[in-house]
Write an enzyme that holds these catalytic residues in place. Sequence first.
Site, PDB file in Angstrom:
ATOM      1  N   ARG A  19       0.846  -1.195   0.000  1.00  0.00           N
ATOM      2  CA  ARG A  19       0.000   0.000   0.000  1.00  0.00           C
ATOM      3  C   ARG A  19       0.878   1.241   0.000  1.00  0.00           C
ATOM      4  NH1 ARG A  19      -0.668   1.905   5.410  1.00  0.00           N
ATOM      5  NH2 ARG A  19       0.280   0.522   6.952  1.00  0.00           N
ATOM      6  N   ASP A  52       7.480  -9.942   8.612  1.00  0.00           N
ATOM      7  CA  ASP A  52       7.807  -8.830   9.494  1.00  0.00           C
ATOM      8  C   ASP A  52       9.314  -8.615   9.358  1.00  0.00           C
ATOM      9  OD1 ASP A  52       8.428  -7.067  11.536  1.00  0.00           O
ATOM     10  OD2 ASP A  52       7.092  -7.998  12.998  1.00  0.00           O
ATOM     11  N   VAL A  53       9.712  -7.543   8.692  1.00  0.00           N
ATOM     12  CA  VAL A  53      11.130  -7.354   8.372  1.00  0.00           C
ATOM     13  C   VAL A  53      11.974  -7.054   9.601  1.00  0.00           C
ATOM     14  CG1 VAL A  53      10.743  -6.682   5.980  1.00  0.00           C
ATOM     15  CG2 VAL A  53      10.682  -4.929   7.773  1.00  0.00           C
ATOM     16  N   ASN A  79      11.614  -0.344   1.555  1.00  0.00           N
ATOM     17  CA  ASN A  79      10.613   0.702   1.696  1.00  0.00           C
ATOM     18  C   ASN A  79       9.898   0.672   3.043  1.00  0.00           C
ATOM     19  OD1 ASN A  79       8.417   2.668   0.693  1.00  0.00           O
ATOM     20  ND2 ASN A  79       7.261   0.832   1.246  1.00  0.00           N
ATOM     21  N   TYR A 145      12.363   8.640  14.487  1.00  0.00           N
ATOM     22  CA  TYR A 145      12.236   8.374  13.056  1.00  0.00           C
ATOM     23  C   TYR A 145      13.286   9.156  12.273  1.00  0.00           C
ATOM     24  CZ  TYR A 145      10.160   8.550   8.353  1.00  0.00           C
ATOM     25  OH  TYR A 145       9.947   8.491   6.996  1.00  0.00           O
TER      26      TYR A 145
END
Length: 242
Positions: A19, A52-53, A79, A145
């Site tokens: 998405r 789940d990376v 990404n 972040y």
Amino acid sequence: MALDLRLDGAVVLVTGGTRGVGAGIAEVFREAGARVVVCARSGGGVDFVRCDVREPAEVTRLVSFVVTEYGRLDVLVNNAGGAPFADTSTASARFHEKVVALNLLAPLGVAQAANAVMQQQETGGVIVNVSSVSATRPSPRTAAYGAAKAGLDNLTATLAVEWAPKVRVNALDVGMVGTAPSLYDPAVAATVPLGRLATPAEVGACAVFLASPLASYVSGARLAVHGGGEAPAYLRAGSEGV
């Protein structure tokens, strides 16, 4: 040299590709002729793998599946990422740990797994890390972040040195992107010099460029995809005295 952006036959893995920006990136790679595998914690459809990376064992299974199913891995687009807004003074240590894990440690882990495959391929491979303009400016209410994305930019430069010449590694420092549902108030677009938000496809086009033969001598670079960035704050204060 031929001006060729086609990636016919290339096998591409896009994390968080179901998405938003990730879906846009995946679609542009498909339009360029690539076979695209997307992963996320939830989703479905053709060429989707649940992963789940942040979990090393799941990443190992993901990359092994791609190689077993398609015979190779030519391009990784890291990404998956993001973070909710939070007051930095009160957000918990666990909250910050999760943000850094998703936006810095997870891309490193997926890149390591991809690199192990690419180093054995005659044609090597390409890794594109989707970073953020938050890496290069203050990131209030998304402090961890911004710090993680700054780390991702540095990681990109480091891996480009360590994994050359077989693997090229670059980053996209992405600004505000219009997605559905939108993350931004419509008025925010007016703060961008180009007067609008980016589309996911525009981010995808930049990723395809970095993965293509046209960027064959580009590695360790950060490509700003931000519509001109942000106008200096003093411009908003009026023109008197300027």
